[in-house]
Design a protein around this motif. Sequence first.
Motif, PDB file in Angstrom:
ATOM      1  N   GLY A 224      -4.480   2.911   8.029  1.00 34.22           N
ATOM      2  CA  GLY A 224      -4.675   2.631   6.610  1.00 34.22           C
ATOM      3  C   GLY A 224      -5.294   3.802   5.867  1.00 34.22           C
ATOM      4  O   GLY A 224      -4.934   4.084   4.715  1.00 34.22           O
ATOM      5  N   ARG A 225      -6.223   4.500   6.511  1.00 31.60           N
ATOM      6  CA  ARG A 225      -6.850   5.660   5.872  1.00 31.60           C
ATOM      7  C   ARG A 225      -5.831   6.744   5.563  1.00 31.60           C
ATOM      8  O   ARG A 225      -5.835   7.336   4.481  1.00 31.60           O
TER       9      ARG A 225
ATOM     10  N   SER B  13      -3.589   5.550   2.538  1.00 33.84           N
ATOM     11  CA  SER B  13      -4.208   5.548   1.215  1.00 33.84           C
ATOM     12  C   SER B  13      -4.507   6.951   0.711  1.00 33.84           C
ATOM     13  O   SER B  13      -4.572   7.177  -0.503  1.00 33.84           O
TER      14      SER B  13
ATOM     15  N   CYS C 165      -8.426   1.500   4.229  1.00 33.50           N
ATOM     16  CA  CYS C 165      -7.955   2.189   3.029  1.00 33.50           C
ATOM     17  C   CYS C 165      -9.107   2.526   2.090  1.00 33.50           C
ATOM     18  O   CYS C 165     -10.054   1.744   1.951  1.00 33.50           O
TER      19      CYS C 165
ATOM     20  N   ILE D  13      -3.343  -1.702  -2.280  1.00 28.98           N
ATOM     21  CA  ILE D  13      -2.362  -1.893  -1.207  1.00 28.98           C
ATOM     22  C   ILE D  13      -1.619  -3.209  -1.426  1.00 28.98           C
ATOM     23  O   ILE D  13      -2.225  -4.262  -1.649  1.00 28.98           O
TER      24      ILE D  13
END
Length: 516
Positions: free
Chosen positions: A396-397, A400, A429, A435
């Motif tokens: 997720g990091r 994003s 994120c 998202i």
Amino acid sequence: MSNSGKSRNSNISLHQLFPQAVIAASDDILVTSCSRRIRSHCSGVNPGHHIFVTGTDASSDAVSAANKAIAKGATAILTNRLLPISAPQCIVEDVAAAHAKLCHAIRQNPSTKMLTIGVVGSHGKTTAALYVASMLKSVGGSVAYWTTLGATSHGKNETVKEETNPQNLTNWLARAAKNGCPAAVIEISDSMLQSKSSSALEFDVLVVPSLRENQRYDKATTRQLENATLACCQQLKSHGLVVFNADDARLNRWVERNQLPSIGYGLNADCIVRGRKIENTDEDPQLMVTAGRSLMPMQASENQHVSRHMLGAVAVGFAFGLELNEVIGGVERLKKIPGRMQSLPSQNGIRVTIDRADQADRLAVAMHSLQASGRPLTVVAEVPHTATPQQRAAYGRVLSRTAKRVILTQSRVSLNLGQKLAWEVVDGCDRPAEIEIIPNRQDAIELVINQAVAGDQIVLVGMGSESWTLPRKKVALRDDEAVRDSMSKLKPLPVSIPTSAAAIADLASVMRIYNG
């Protein structure tokens, strides 16, 4: 799958094959076939000298399995400890490596009868292997290859199972040798390294495209991967060498530290095979390739990492002493690899790229390459269902921080479980509120294509060339098929034509007009 019945092989003496082994209840054991699965043993008419392999699975009951195998027709047992059974036993220290060596010997050591190229490392193995195979096929007319996307031996396509064992790998290589293939290219996956399935093969060349940290939960640690790769280097033939990506700093140091016979390739490093970008449009990238004292242009990829894999194939051809024009021609023949930075035909100025990128580090590599175009990125990402919560957060990091818009899909798991896994991705994120979660992957792909404008770049990650099933319809679909279906519904943008005299004059000033 048993080796029995594949060919009429002479007896293999385990005393000669494993001189350091302990042989119990016999002076020697002669073998014509082997297996590690009870159901595949020889039985009935003329079973021959069949040995059962136990100890490759630590969780199994070795004594019970050995007795069942003997009842099915096994004449001896290959094991890593003395078992309380009546049949002869060959006791070795490393039963997995011994199993691989025995399989190779039973099929008369096929890797010694042909050029054998292994591809090993942390990232990019499939792409590198297929470019090497394309190059060799163009030059030699026939080549066998074994990759996670599939395999072929003399033109016959085969499916590769997720778990590769020494028997099916050796049997495939033996078929290739029997069919007259002059060369074989083998992608050595992490699971093959761990199971030592390829540990008996002898390589003319080992290609190492990368040696970076790997975040997939079931992969070896970086140090373990380095050690396993070094073990592969010890399987090189006397004339063998390593072809490595010199742009990978860690790999460069590793090769130098271990003083391996090697040829480096890359875009940035000072190495034997190097490519420099020729100034032209982004739609038609080219490299000027230097290989030793030879110089020649090559049609490259928009993706730098793919271009490096192409240079790796050139380096293999250079190592074999092939003509540079033939080598580059063979590399250029491979236009795309399904699910590996696969660019689809653009429409209305919308570019779509498909990549497997099912873990954070793979995703970071893909996104870094795509960001070089300067186009905003819209990403449709499949939630990594086999990762840990920490690894999903890392995924997720990356999403994003590199994409303008992110949509998460869940095609492999149930709706309830998929939502839980999606939230673990969102937890990582930087902007979780931005998202979007659309479980139906087809709906997500259709949505982003319909909302895209000229200049947008859509990236589909997490699935690659793998098929997924539509909810309720139970129909298998791939990302490229979903994109083509959605693109076919788009109306082409109108083309504006200059009508004023000034506009026509401006247009004519940049056109070369032949007046006769």
